[in-house]
Motif scaffolding. Structure first.
Motif, PDB file in Angstrom:
ATOM      1  N   PHE A 115      41.017  43.090  33.036  1.00 17.12           N
ATOM      2  CA  PHE A 115      39.564  43.215  33.105  1.00 17.12           C
ATOM      3  C   PHE A 115      39.122  44.612  32.673  1.00 17.12           C
ATOM      4  CE2 PHE A 115      35.779  44.403  35.625  1.00 17.12           C
ATOM      5  CZ  PHE A 115      34.877  43.483  35.140  1.00 17.12           C
ATOM      6  N   ASP A 116      39.762  45.644  33.210  1.00 20.94           N
ATOM      7  CA  ASP A 116      39.417  47.017  32.841  1.00 20.94           C
ATOM      8  C   ASP A 116      39.656  47.268  31.350  1.00 20.94           C
ATOM      9  OD1 ASP A 116      38.719  47.528  35.448  1.00 20.94           O
ATOM     10  OD2 ASP A 116      40.610  48.483  35.974  1.00 20.94           O
ATOM     11  N   ALA A 117      40.761  46.724  30.837  1.00 17.63           N
ATOM     12  CA  ALA A 117      41.079  46.921  29.422  1.00 17.63           C
ATOM     13  C   ALA A 117      40.042  46.259  28.525  1.00 17.63           C
ATOM     14  CB  ALA A 117      42.469  46.374  29.121  1.00 17.63           C
ATOM     15  N   TYR A 118      39.661  45.029  28.859  1.00 20.62           N
ATOM     16  CA  TYR A 118      38.662  44.327  28.046  1.00 20.62           C
ATOM     17  C   TYR A 118      37.302  45.016  28.130  1.00 20.62           C
ATOM     18  CZ  TYR A 118      41.905  40.379  27.514  1.00 20.62           C
ATOM     19  OH  TYR A 118      42.975  39.585  27.200  1.00 20.62           O
ATOM     20  N   GLN A 119      36.966  45.527  29.298  1.00 18.64           N
ATOM     21  CA  GLN A 119      35.695  46.236  29.432  1.00 18.64           C
ATOM     22  C   GLN A 119      35.681  47.487  28.559  1.00 18.64           C
ATOM     23  OE1 GLN A 119      33.321  44.512  30.609  1.00 18.64           O
ATOM     24  NE2 GLN A 119      32.997  44.922  32.773  1.00 18.64           N
ATOM     25  N   ARG A 142      33.715  40.056  43.285  1.00 16.26           N
ATOM     26  CA  ARG A 142      32.331  40.534  43.115  1.00 16.26           C
ATOM     27  C   ARG A 142      32.149  41.177  41.743  1.00 16.26           C
ATOM     28  NH1 ARG A 142      33.277  41.970  48.618  1.00 16.26           N
ATOM     29  NH2 ARG A 142      31.908  40.830  50.059  1.00 16.26           N
ATOM     30  N   ALA A 143      33.080  42.055  41.372  1.00 16.79           N
ATOM     31  CA  ALA A 143      32.986  42.731  40.071  1.00 16.79           C
ATOM     32  C   ALA A 143      33.058  41.722  38.935  1.00 16.79           C
ATOM     33  CB  ALA A 143      34.117  43.761  39.945  1.00 16.79           C
ATOM     34  N   PHE A 144      33.931  40.725  39.065  1.00 15.17           N
ATOM     35  CA  PHE A 144      34.064  39.721  38.024  1.00 15.17           C
ATOM     36  C   PHE A 144      32.798  38.870  37.923  1.00 15.17           C
ATOM     37  CE2 PHE A 144      38.997  39.302  37.762  1.00 15.17           C
ATOM     38  CZ  PHE A 144      39.084  40.651  37.504  1.00 15.17           C
TER      39      PHE A 144
END
Length: 296
Positions: A119-123, A160-162
């Motif tokens: 998730f962090d990488a894609y963001q 929540r973040a997702f």
């Protein structure tokens, strides 16, 4: 002249006995010792502990971990450790297949870690994307990851973040599925608070979506009116006028005869540059019985 030992076994019709170097049980013992040594050297348990406790690796340890990964690229723990400790310093494309595998088939801890890292990488890739094609590609990858995560029992903070990210990507179905995984005890209050947190981070679309979802949990008309207006106003604050109008139509519901809401929508349509819609709401306001929506 041949030595005496050679003379003894020079006859061609006799089998020459061979020296016995090891016995079968000695070979088995050596094999067991080697396996025990390898099990001791290979840092499986230590590696897992390091994965969840250490954020930075010294050069020597990093070199050792990199060599382990080259030797076994399918090792989930090694891939997770490299991705976590190096972040943007390493090409994520090389680690992505193993991370995706860990997200699908790893242990609960490995899945949690893999989802977070991906998730962090894609963001980060989305923020740095150059051109429409690259941005769309990253968006598809992120959307697929969020949809897959909506079927997992991840940590509440991660869910929540997702969910907020899904709303930002205009994937309301995925966002609602992620919210459903939270099993909220007080949906209205918790959704509104989640919207407030998103708004504080500048995630206007996510914040508006949370307010409008909370509007669906309202027990009174006053609560429904407040959250409806809050959601639409959040879209307007971000100059997302088409989304504001769409949300107003979608979530109006039983507020269609509420006089304060009709006044609000008349002003909103005017501010959004849609005078025809503003006039339609104004006519509806005029011909709505005063008592139908309560006191204005």
């Amino acid at each position: 002249m041949l030595p005496s030992r050679s003379k003894r076994f020079a006859a061609p019709d006799e089998e020459i006995p061979r020296l016995v170097l090891t016995t079968p049980w000695q070979v088995a013992l050596i094999a067991m010792m080697m396996l025990a040594l390898l099990a001791t050297i290979f840092p499986q348990k230590t590696l897992v502990n390091t994965l969840y406790e250490q954020k930075d690796l010294d050069p020597l340890t990093l070199s050792y971990i990199q060599n382990l990964y080259r030797a076994e690229t399918s090792n989930m723990d090694v891939a997770l450790l490299l991705a976590r400790t190096q972040g943007g310093k390493r090409d994520m494309a090389a680690l992505e297949p193993t991370l995706l595998l860990a997200a699908r088939e790893g242990s609960p801890r490995q899945r949690q870690e893999a989802y977070t890292i991906l998730f962090d990488a894609y963001q980060q890739q989305r923020a740095k994307a150059f051109g429409r094609t690259e941005a769309d590609s990253v968006r598809r990858h992120l959307g697929a990851l969020l949809k897959q995560a909506s079927e997992e029992n991840l940590q509440p903070q991660t869910l929540r973040a997702f969910a907020l990210s899904a709303f930002e990507l205009e994937l309301p179905g995925t966002g609602m599925a992620l919210i459903g995984r939270l099993h909220l005890a007080h949906p209205l209050a918790e959704l509104e608070e989640l919207g407030n947190q998103a708004l504080a981070r500048g995630q206007y679309q996510a914040a508006a979506a949370c307010y409008l979802l909370a509007r669906g949990q309202a027990a009174t008309r006053e609560q429904a009116r407040r959250l409806f207006q809050k959601g639409v106003e959040t879209y307007m604050a971000a100059s997302l006028f088409p989304l504001a109008i769409q949300a107003a139509h979608r979530y109006l519901g039983d507020l269609e005869d509420d006089l304060p809401t009709l006044r609000f929508l008349t002003r909103t349509a005017t501010a959004a540059g849609d005078p025809a819609l503003a006039a339609w709401y104004a006519r509806k306001l005029v011909f709505t019985p005063p008592m139908a929506g309560g006191r204005p």
